[in-house]
Design a protein around this motif. Structure first.
Motif, PDB file in Angstrom:
ATOM      1  N   LEU A 110       0.878  -1.177   0.000  1.00  0.00           N
ATOM      2  CA  LEU A 110       0.000   0.000   0.000  1.00  0.00           C
ATOM      3  C   LEU A 110       0.916   1.228   0.000  1.00  0.00           C
ATOM      4  N   ARG A 111       1.281   1.679  -1.173  1.00  0.00           N
ATOM      5  CA  ARG A 111       2.359   2.671  -1.262  1.00  0.00           C
ATOM      6  C   ARG A 111       1.881   4.114  -1.359  1.00  0.00           C
ATOM      7  N   ASP A 112       0.636   4.345  -1.796  1.00  0.00           N
ATOM      8  CA  ASP A 112       0.218   5.737  -1.949  1.00  0.00           C
ATOM      9  C   ASP A 112      -0.886   6.075  -0.949  1.00  0.00           C
ATOM     10  N   ALA A 164      -3.733   3.816   1.171  1.00  0.00           N
ATOM     11  CA  ALA A 164      -3.659   3.808   2.639  1.00  0.00           C
ATOM     12  C   ALA A 164      -4.980   4.253   3.250  1.00  0.00           C
ATOM     13  N   LEU A 183      -0.298  -0.123   8.410  1.00  0.00           N
ATOM     14  CA  LEU A 183       0.048   0.394   7.089  1.00  0.00           C
ATOM     15  C   LEU A 183       1.543   0.235   6.810  1.00  0.00           C
ATOM     16  N   THR A 194       3.653   0.789   3.415  1.00  0.00           N
ATOM     17  CA  THR A 194       3.310   2.201   3.255  1.00  0.00           C
ATOM     18  C   THR A 194       4.457   3.051   3.796  1.00  0.00           C
ATOM     19  N   ALA A 209       1.795   6.720   6.034  1.00  0.00           N
ATOM     20  CA  ALA A 209       1.110   5.933   7.061  1.00  0.00           C
ATOM     21  C   ALA A 209       0.650   6.815   8.220  1.00  0.00           C
TER      22      ALA A 209
END
Length: 205
Positions: A89-91, A95, A149, A154, A159
């Motif tokens: 969950l990178r963006d 998130a 997160l 993240t 996060a």
């Protein structure tokens, strides 16, 4: 709070659960009738027809009775966390969508028991010591969201932002929905719709 989630319950466990629920029911009734600040543990025990020692088997103090649903909320949160997809969950949008689902899981659990939530909300709003504990509990959820997160890749800055925004959505819902648990669930969902600019979203989805 939970009354129908014990499929393999033994007779002993059922009696313990019923005793705990009886304490909660009696305590909440007394808190509304006479006020949290003046009701004593002895009064709760007497009305529940148990001994003082029995009360302390279940709760360390009367404040803990007010927050007796926390285990159910944490269980609902943990179950929702286990359903989080494994991909990173990178963006911020990813998130926030994940945090939204986790928050709504907690709000949905509260909405299953509207009468108890109503008393809880009224007590927290009236007594500063309970409001302080409620706020500390809310911050704990923010920390759990943040950690979850980060565990899903993240970036820390995203996060932290996502978890804090999620708690802001909850706090808005707490104020707008007041003591109606179903309204709090709806307002939390609507807050995310406003935040993300998305069409109305059904919290049951």
């Amino acid at each position: 709070m939970s009354t129908n989630k014990f499929p393999a319950e033994s007779l002993r466990d059922r009696k313990r659960r019923q005793a705990r629920e009886r304490i909660i029911e009696v305590a909440f009734t007394l808190f509304i009738e006479r006020g949290f600040d003046v009701v004593t543990v002895d009064e709760i025990a007497q009305r529940a027809e148990i001994g003082r020692t029995t009360f302390f088997r279940y709760f360390s103090d009367k404040q803990e009775v007010v927050f007796s649903a926390e285990d159910d909320f944490l269980r609902a949160l943990n179950e929702a966390m286990r359903d989080t997809p494994t991909e990173p969950l990178r963006d911020l949008t990813q998130a926030l969508n994940t945090s939204r689902r986790l928050l709504l899981a907690i709000c949905t659990e509260a909405a299953h028991y509207p009468s108890q939530y109503e008393v809880y909300h009224r007590l927290v709003k009236k007594y500063p010591e309970l409001e302080d504990r409620h706020n500390r509990k809310t911050r704990r959820y923010a920390d759990l969201l943040e950690t979850h997160l980060i565990d899903h890749c993240t970036p820390p800055a995203i996060a932290i932002l996502a978890s804090q925004v999620t708690i802001a959505c909850y706090q808005a819902a707490w104020r707008l929905g007041t003591h109606d648990a179903t309204a709090v669930l709806r307002e939390a969902n609507d807050a995310f719709d406003l935040l993300l600019g998305t069409p109305p979203h059904d919290p049951e989805d």
